[in-house]
Design an enzyme around this catalytic site. Structure first.
Site, PDB file in Angstrom:
ATOM      1  N   GLY A   1      -0.850   3.970  -6.942  1.00 56.69           N
ATOM      2  CA  GLY A   1      -1.077   2.665  -6.344  1.00 56.69           C
ATOM      3  C   GLY A   1      -1.922   2.736  -5.093  1.00 56.69           C
ATOM      4  O   GLY A   1      -3.153   2.804  -5.150  1.00 56.69           O
ATOM      5  N   CYS A   2      -1.264   2.724  -3.949  1.00 59.18           N
ATOM      6  CA  CYS A   2      -1.993   2.636  -2.678  1.00 59.18           C
ATOM      7  C   CYS A   2      -2.792   3.893  -2.357  1.00 59.18           C
ATOM      8  O   CYS A   2      -3.846   3.807  -1.718  1.00 59.18           O
ATOM      9  CB  CYS A   2      -1.017   2.306  -1.551  1.00 59.18           C
ATOM     10  SG  CYS A   2      -0.232   0.686  -1.761  1.00 59.18           S
TER      11      CYS A   2
END
Length: 213
Positions: A153-154
């Site tokens: 994700g991030c």
């Protein structure tokens, strides 16, 4: 049916996606979204990534000794979460990051010092809608050692934007983590292939040990 070369992923990518960029002349270190939500089993975002935090703290200690710029990110929203847009709409557990929620706090041992930078973001990438690229440019940094959560994700979003902004992304493979091994490994493989140099913490520590900025 695909031939044997196409079946083996490493062979398929070999000779095409196997470049290396190195550390650059002046790296910075970023710790992405190491907050309580990912360490508290009662939280929907719990990921069991304590080992990644331990490795990230080793890198932070070495980065402090070497005089690197050290950056932390977190996510914070107002009560309405309007800043989160489609991201907040897609992922309801982001409500744990409404300002003041205990799940948005730093875990014990991670608290930034007054001379270290904290960037609060609303979306996955540490670069999107923040001053990170400008800060790195102004400070003369050409590469970014990336630790944090989550790999798929991030971390990945920040890695791609890091490369897109002209900085070298260096992923500390054992100082990033995810809630499941499959997306963790797949994204490490893909970042190494296309965007970043993915290295073990031990190799990065060796490099930092000989660096004084």
């Amino acid at each position: 049916m695909a031939d044997d070369k196409r079946v083996d992923t490493a062979d398929n990518y070999g000779g095409v996606f196997d470049g290396s960029m190195g550390f650059g002349a002046k790296p910075a270190l970023i710790l992405i979204d190491f907050v309580e939500a990912y360490f508290d089993p009662s939280c929907a975002l719990y990921a069991g990534v304590e080992d990644a935090l331990e490795k990230a703290l080793e890198l932070r200690d070495a980065a402090r000794d070497a005089g690197l710029l050290i950056i932390y990110t977190n996510v914070s929203y107002t009560e309405s979460m309007i800043e989160g847009g489609r991201f907040a709409q897609k992922v309801p557990p982001l409500k744990n990051f409404v300002a003041g929620h205990p799940m948005g706090a730093w875990p014990k041992g991670l608290e930034p010092t007054d001379d270290e930078l904290v960037i609060t973001k609303h979306y996955p990438s540490a670069f999107f809608g923040t001053s990170l690229a400008s800060t790195l440019t102004a400070n003369g940094n050409d590469s970014l050692i990336i630790t944090g959560l989550s790999t798929s994700g991030c971390v990945r979003a920040s890695c791609v934007d890091c490369s897109s902004h002209g900085f070298i992304p260096i992923i500390a493979e054992d100082a990033v983590g995810d809630r499941h091994e499959a997306p963790h490994k797949a994204n490490l493989f893909d970042m190494q292939a296309k965007y970043a140099d993915v290295l073990p913490t031990s190799a990065i520590l060796d490099y930092l040990g000989g660096l004084k900025l």
